[in-house]
Design a protein around this motif. Structure first.
Motif, short mmCIF file in Angstrom:
data_model
loop_
_atom_site.label_atom_id
_atom_site.label_comp_id
_atom_site.label_asym_id
_atom_site.label_seq_id
_atom_site.Cartn_x
_atom_site.Cartn_y
_atom_site.Cartn_z
N PHE A 166 -13.84 0.15 -1.16
CA PHE A 166 -13.28 -0.54 -2.32
C PHE A 166 -13.60 0.16 -3.64
O PHE A 166 -13.09 -0.25 -4.69
N MET A 174 -6.83 -3.40 -3.04
CA MET A 174 -7.97 -4.03 -2.35
C MET A 174 -7.49 -5.03 -1.32
O MET A 174 -8.03 -5.13 -0.22
N TYR A 178 -8.46 -5.08 2.52
CA TYR A 178 -9.00 -6.29 3.17
C TYR A 178 -8.21 -6.59 4.44
O TYR A 178 -8.77 -6.82 5.50
N SER A 200 -17.00 -8.90 -1.34
CA SER A 200 -16.27 -8.37 -0.18
C SER A 200 -17.11 -8.47 1.07
O SER A 200 -16.64 -8.88 2.14
N PRO A 253 -14.60 -6.94 -7.42
CA PRO A 253 -13.22 -6.51 -7.21
C PRO A 253 -12.38 -6.65 -8.47
O PRO A 253 -12.61 -7.57 -9.22
#
Ligand SMILES: Nc1ncnc2c1ncn2[C@@H]1O[C@H](COP(=O)(O)OP(=O)(O)OP(=O)(O)O)[C@@H](O)[C@H]1O
Ligand SMILES: [Mg+2]
Length: 253
Positions: A166, A174, A178, A200, A253
């Motif tokens: 990331f 992202m 994921y 995350s 993030p």
């Protein structure tokens, strides 16, 4: 069922003892976070598992086969793949050709058409099909990370290690990463996820390994690890500066 056994791993760089009797096991398609402060030894573990460097002592077995003395291409054939903290695509090759390389290197006897079909599936999944004829060097940093993930998928690995996937990736990409992690894991691949982004890690992982300057200080479910006083003192309790780059801080993030 995938079985990775790491026993008494030690690594020294000169006088620096970077891994100290590290032990852990992976059984089945687990999704495991490997966390710890900068310099803890996370990438060094990855480099040993994928054959890039050799430990001073200790062993790594994948499905009963000893892999710690093999070369990276042999480790990939055995079923373990990794991405790099700093991406390493073939910059002068097209995106599609970048995906051909690992498939051809493994030499599993698939035809060119079969490899291309799989490569296109991988690109569709990564939302990069429209970029197939672009040079890898023309991609953004985030897209280069996706390309590396795609190259891993071409290998059909049993275990993959993602080293800070990331870092430096914008929020839209992202989401793609994921979903890549979840889908690949659901399909039966064990994943070791290295990240400084705790959101995350806690969202995705069902087990955490915590390294602190060479010592594996915790191995358990996230709720227990979060409350472990040794982990709080070594890592989780310390607010580092947010660099926004995912390396050197608990960037969000
Ligand atoms: N090839 C090398 N030669 C000498 N020292 C090294 C080498 N590779 C790593 N180190 C040292 O080993 C230690 C562990 O480094 P490593 O890269 O494994 O940490 P890390 O947990 O991945 O850190 P980060 O979160 O910053 O990526 C550091 O002190 C690093 O400087
Ligand atoms: Mg690292």
């Amino acid at each position: 069922m995938t079985n990775l056994v790491v026993t008494n791993l030690n690594k020294r760089f000169g006088g620096l003892h970077v891994l100290k009797d590290v032990n852990f096991e992976i059984n089945g398609p687990e999704l495991i976070g490997l966390i710890g402060p900068n310099g803890a030894g996370k990438t060094t573990v990855t480099n040993i598992l994928d054959g890039a460097i050799k430990p001073n002592s200790g062993t790594v077995y994948l499905n009963g086969q000893r892999i710690d003395q093999l070369q990276p291409y042999q480790v990939a054939r055995a079923g373990l793949g990794r991405t790099f903290q700093v991406t390493r695509s073939f910059r002068r090759m097209s995106v599609l050709d970048n995906l051909f390389v690992p498939a051809l290197a493994l030499n599993r006897g698939n035809s060119r058409a079969e490899i291309e079909e799989k490569a296109m599936e991988v690109l569709e999944f990564l939302t990069m099909a429209h970029l197939r004829n672009e040079y890898a060097r023309a991609l953004s940093g985030g897209q280069q990370k996706l390309l590396e993930l795609g190259r891993l998928l071409m290998l059909d690995p049993e275990v993959i290690i993602l080293d800070e996937p990331f870092a430096g990736v914008h929020p839209q990409l992202m989401k793609v990463i994921y979903s890549y992690i979840e889908r690949v894991n659901d399909a039966g691949t064990a994943i070791i996820l290295i990240s400084h982004q705790m959101d995350s890690i806690f969202t995705l992982c069902r087990r955490l390994l915590v390294l602190n300057y060479g010592d594996l200080i915790a191995d358990g479910v996230p709720d227990d690890v979060k409350r472990d006083p040794a982990v709080i003192e070594a890592y989780l309790g310390v607010e580092e500066e947010d660099t926004g780059a995912g390396k050197g801080g608990r960037a969000q993030p």
